[in-house]
Design an enzyme around this catalytic site. Structure first.
Site, PDB file in Angstrom:
ATOM      1  N   THR A 177     -18.328   1.047  25.095  1.00  0.00           N
ATOM      2  CA  THR A 177     -18.874   1.888  24.044  1.00  0.00           C
ATOM      3  C   THR A 177     -18.175   1.505  22.744  1.00  0.00           C
ATOM      4  O   THR A 177     -17.104   0.881  22.763  1.00  0.00           O
ATOM      5  CB  THR A 177     -18.685   3.385  24.346  1.00  0.00           C
ATOM      6  OG1 THR A 177     -19.453   4.161  23.410  1.00  0.00           O
ATOM      7  CG2 THR A 177     -17.223   3.798  24.278  1.00  0.00           C
ATOM      8  N   SER A 178     -18.771   1.866  21.634  1.00  0.00           N
ATOM      9  CA  SER A 178     -18.258   1.383  20.344  1.00  0.00           C
ATOM     10  C   SER A 178     -16.779   1.674  20.147  1.00  0.00           C
ATOM     11  O   SER A 178     -16.009   0.822  19.690  1.00  0.00           O
ATOM     12  CB  SER A 178     -19.059   2.016  19.198  1.00  0.00           C
ATOM     13  OG  SER A 178     -20.405   1.606  19.249  1.00  0.00           O
TER      14      SER A 178
ATOM     15  N   HIS B 204      24.021  21.657  -6.876  1.00  0.00           N
ATOM     16  CA  HIS B 204      23.205  22.439  -7.815  1.00  0.00           C
ATOM     17  C   HIS B 204      23.156  21.768  -9.193  1.00  0.00           C
ATOM     18  O   HIS B 204      22.929  22.440 -10.210  1.00  0.00           O
ATOM     19  CB  HIS B 204      23.728  23.878  -7.948  1.00  0.00           C
ATOM     20  CG  HIS B 204      23.875  24.593  -6.643  1.00  0.00           C
ATOM     21  ND1 HIS B 204      22.824  25.251  -6.039  1.00  0.00           N
ATOM     22  CD2 HIS B 204      24.937  24.726  -5.815  1.00  0.00           C
ATOM     23  CE1 HIS B 204      23.242  25.769  -4.892  1.00  0.00           C
ATOM     24  NE2 HIS B 204      24.517  25.462  -4.728  1.00  0.00           N
TER      25      HIS B 204
ATOM     26  N   GLN C 180     -13.804   9.533  24.610  1.00  0.00           N
ATOM     27  CA  GLN C 180     -14.370   8.323  24.010  1.00  0.00           C
ATOM     28  C   GLN C 180     -13.403   7.749  22.978  1.00  0.00           C
ATOM     29  O   GLN C 180     -13.488   6.583  22.629  1.00  0.00           O
ATOM     30  CB  GLN C 180     -15.727   8.617  23.359  1.00  0.00           C
ATOM     31  CG  GLN C 180     -16.453   7.350  22.929  1.00  0.00           C
ATOM     32  CD  GLN C 180     -17.821   7.620  22.346  1.00  0.00           C
ATOM     33  OE1 GLN C 180     -18.114   7.165  21.253  1.00  0.00           O
ATOM     34  NE2 GLN C 180     -18.651   8.366  23.063  1.00  0.00           N
TER      35      GLN C 180
ATOM     36  N   ARG D  97      -2.802  -3.031  -7.668  1.00  0.00           N
ATOM     37  CA  ARG D  97      -1.527  -2.855  -8.365  1.00  0.00           C
ATOM     38  C   ARG D  97      -0.391  -2.532  -7.398  1.00  0.00           C
ATOM     39  O   ARG D  97       0.755  -2.936  -7.617  1.00  0.00           O
ATOM     40  CB  ARG D  97      -1.655  -1.748  -9.418  1.00  0.00           C
ATOM     41  CG  ARG D  97      -0.432  -1.567 -10.303  1.00  0.00           C
ATOM     42  CD  ARG D  97      -0.671  -0.456 -11.324  1.00  0.00           C
ATOM     43  NE  ARG D  97       0.447  -0.284 -12.231  1.00  0.00           N
ATOM     44  CZ  ARG D  97       0.616  -0.918 -13.385  1.00  0.00           C
ATOM     45  NH1 ARG D  97      -0.285  -1.816 -13.764  1.00  0.00           N
ATOM     46  NH2 ARG D  97       1.655  -0.684 -14.157  1.00  0.00           N
ATOM     47  N   TYR D  98      -0.701  -1.799  -6.352  1.00  0.00           N
ATOM     48  CA  TYR D  98       0.337  -1.375  -5.408  1.00  0.00           C
ATOM     49  C   TYR D  98       0.134  -1.994  -4.029  1.00  0.00           C
ATOM     50  O   TYR D  98       0.467  -1.391  -3.013  1.00  0.00           O
ATOM     51  CB  TYR D  98       0.378   0.152  -5.321  1.00  0.00           C
ATOM     52  CG  TYR D  98       0.601   0.803  -6.660  1.00  0.00           C
ATOM     53  CD1 TYR D  98       1.679   0.419  -7.467  1.00  0.00           C
ATOM     54  CD2 TYR D  98      -0.272   1.771  -7.149  1.00  0.00           C
ATOM     55  CE1 TYR D  98       1.875   0.984  -8.709  1.00  0.00           C
ATOM     56  CE2 TYR D  98      -0.075   2.349  -8.390  1.00  0.00           C
ATOM     57  CZ  TYR D  98       1.002   1.955  -9.168  1.00  0.00           C
ATOM     58  OH  TYR D  98       1.201   2.517 -10.402  1.00  0.00           O
TER      59      TYR D  98
ATOM     60  N   ASN E 109      14.162   2.734 -19.310  1.00  0.00           N
ATOM     61  CA  ASN E 109      13.791   3.842 -18.433  1.00  0.00           C
ATOM     62  C   ASN E 109      13.802   3.445 -16.956  1.00  0.00           C
ATOM     63  O   ASN E 109      13.537   2.289 -16.620  1.00  0.00           O
ATOM     64  CB  ASN E 109      12.393   4.347 -18.801  1.00  0.00           C
ATOM     65  CG  ASN E 109      12.282   4.755 -20.255  1.00  0.00           C
ATOM     66  OD1 ASN E 109      13.204   5.330 -20.818  1.00  0.00           O
ATOM     67  ND2 ASN E 109      11.153   4.450 -20.876  1.00  0.00           N
TER      68      ASN E 109
ATOM     69  N   LYS F 213      14.516   2.223 -25.637  1.00  0.00           N
ATOM     70  CA  LYS F 213      14.374   2.848 -24.318  1.00  0.00           C
ATOM     71  C   LYS F 213      14.568   1.866 -23.160  1.00  0.00           C
ATOM     72  O   LYS F 213      14.024   0.770 -23.148  1.00  0.00           O
ATOM     73  CB  LYS F 213      12.999   3.500 -24.192  1.00  0.00           C
ATOM     74  CG  LYS F 213      12.774   4.657 -25.147  1.00  0.00           C
ATOM     75  CD  LYS F 213      13.494   5.906 -24.664  1.00  0.00           C
ATOM     76  CE  LYS F 213      12.687   6.580 -23.580  1.00  0.00           C
ATOM     77  NZ  LYS F 213      13.362   7.787 -23.069  1.00  0.00           N
TER      78      LYS F 213
ATOM     79  N   SER G  44       9.329   1.342 -24.095  1.00  0.00           N
ATOM     80  CA  SER G  44       8.471   2.300 -24.788  1.00  0.00           C
ATOM     81  C   SER G  44       7.700   1.577 -25.871  1.00  0.00           C
ATOM     82  O   SER G  44       8.221   0.661 -26.517  1.00  0.00           O
ATOM     83  CB  SER G  44       9.321   3.422 -25.406  1.00  0.00           C
ATOM     84  OG  SER G  44       8.568   4.206 -26.302  1.00  0.00           O
ATOM     85  N   SER G  45       6.462   2.004 -26.096  1.00  0.00           N
ATOM     86  CA  SER G  45       5.667   1.411 -27.170  1.00  0.00           C
ATOM     87  C   SER G  45       6.121   1.924 -28.527  1.00  0.00           C
ATOM     88  O   SER G  45       5.854   1.293 -29.552  1.00  0.00           O
ATOM     89  CB  SER G  45       4.182   1.734 -26.961  1.00  0.00           C
ATOM     90  OG  SER G  45       3.968   3.140 -27.029  1.00  0.00           O
TER      91      SER G  45
END
Length: 431
Positions: free
Chosen positions: A93-94, A141, A212, A4-5, A270, A268, A262-263
């Site tokens: 080495t790995s 504020h 390492q 999804r993302y 949003n 709405k 909105s359902s």
């Protein structure tokens, strides 16, 4: 990261296929480097380059037996070769392979992220210039303070993202680094020339000193930098969410035909995109703790970081790529209600000009404390009675005897707050 993302280009970078391809490239480059030093026959290196293939499914089958992904990988690759397979992983080495290849993969991801940031900066530049003189209410504020412009707000975001880009370019130098220094970093069985050759051909730097592993302060710095980019996006997204409130409605995310808000409530509209960015930023920022806890590995290495990074690095880069692209589109398509911005300036009865009146009185010779004590009661009365602030000022002879009508006109002129906008833009590099 969940689909999804995830955007395809970035997600493909973190597939097992690409990871094994990066491992294979490191292995082949190491063979080429050995050949340059006269240790491996050039004909064998040519065969390895031409014939070595990655088979993810087969490597994973072998890993079920070996319980070691790099051993399984090298054995799978060897199955695609003849006698020349003996040179695969020679002297390594790995983690010489894993860490160097990881930095190479991160480099691929970084190239996408850098383009994402640059594209967002370009959109912000356009928005800043388009709304350079669009007056709106500045809030401190959460309360009306003094007018600013929407362009200045965009210029602020622009300069913040320019700083993010600068930091990102700096952290790229720290994270795009390889190491091929052997089991404890002393080059006991592999000369430094191998490391230099491999890293040069991958387009990454070499670690001056390593164990390492590459040291994980690099990765902590990297994740923290990406998290800061995400946090800037969240800051901007929260501003859009606040400005889209019904009571404010100065901006609005684009609302597509057929889109539903909105359902339950058909009316709405949003700011779901900005809310999405807020949540993704929290996820990215949450990985900072993991990245920092990966730094103190035991002695010359342990693998406590490995499992965390297999989750963290794809998640953070994929999520940030998604967030940058989605939020860039949000800002690019943002609806700006200029009339509402201007109307909101008038909602506080002219109180936002109180400092202008205060300063005008001081400029005419009144002591600051006296001027403040004359202006504040009128401001409080305006708040409480919803009476226009200027009307109350004009009824006070102790003020009107000092300030003329023309001087009061200037005090209550919102255009005054545009006087230094050009200077701000020049300082921001937005001329």
């Amino acid at each position: 990261m969940i689909d999804r993302y995830s955007r395809e280009e970035m997600a493909n970078i973190w597939t097992d296929q690409n990871r094994y391809e990066a491992w294979l490239e490191v292995e082949i480059l190491a063979c080429e480097a050995w050949s340059e030093l006269g240790h491996i026959p050039k004909e064998d290196v040519k065969k390895i380059r031409q014939n070595a293939k990655v088979d993810v499914k087969r490597a994973q089958e072998i890993e079920q037996e070996t319980r070691h992904d790099v051993v399984a990988f090298t054995r799978q690759v060897s199955e695609t070769l003849g006698d020349e397979r003996k040179w695969v992983h020679y002297g390594l080495t790995s983690t010489d392979v894993v860490d160097t290849a990881l930095s190479y993969v991160i480099k691929q991801a970084n190239e996408i992220i850098e383009k994402d940031i640059e594209r967002f900066i370009k959109v912000l530049e356009e928005k800043a210039k388009n709304y350079k003189y669009t007056l709106m209410m500045g809030r401190t504020h959460g309360v009306h303070a003094e007018p600013t412009t929407f362009g200045v707000k965009m210029a602020l975001w622009y300069t913040e993202m320019k700083r993010n880009l600068k930091r990102f370019k700096e952290v790229r130098k720290e994270i795009e680094v390889g190491k091929m220094s052997g089991a404890v970093g002393t080059f006991a069985n592999i000369p430094p020339e191998i490391e230099q050759y491999v890293c040069d051909h991958l387009g990454i730097d070499t670690a001056s000193v390593s164990t390492q592993t590459l040291q994980r302060d690099r990765h902590a710095y990297y994740i923290a930098t990406l998290a800061l980019v995400a946090t800037s996006l969240e800051k901007f997204a929260v501003e859009i969410r606040n400005l889209q409130k019904t009571e404010t409605r100065e901006v609005e995310e684009a609302f597509a035909k057929g889109q539903k808000g909105s359902s339950a409530m058909p009316h709405k509209r949003n700011p779901i995109g900005s809310e999405n960015i807020t949540g993704i930023s929290r996820v990215i920022r949450g990985y900072i703790t993991t990245a920092y806890e990966n730094v103190p590995l035991w002695h010359e290495r342990d693998i406590s970081h490995s499992s965390a990074e297999r989750i963290m690095l794809p998640d953070v880069t994929i999520a940030l790529d998604y967030a940058l692209n989605r939020f860039t589109n949000i800002v690019d398509r943002l609806t700006v209600f200029e009339d509402n911005m201007r109307n909101n300036i008038d909602k506080t009865f002219g109180l936002i000009f109180s400092q202008r009146v205060l300063l005008a009185l001081i400029n005419k010779g009144m002591v600051r404390e006296e001027a403040y004590d004359r202006v504040q009661p009128k401001a409080m009365e305006s708040w409480e009675t919803k009476t226009p602030f200027r009307q109350l000022i004009e009824k006070d002879e102790s003020i009107t005897n000092v300030l003329s009508k023309e001087e009061l006109d200037e005090c209550f002129n919102p255009e005054h707050h545009l006087n230094q906008v050009d200077t701000i833009f020049k300082r921001a590099g937005l001329e």
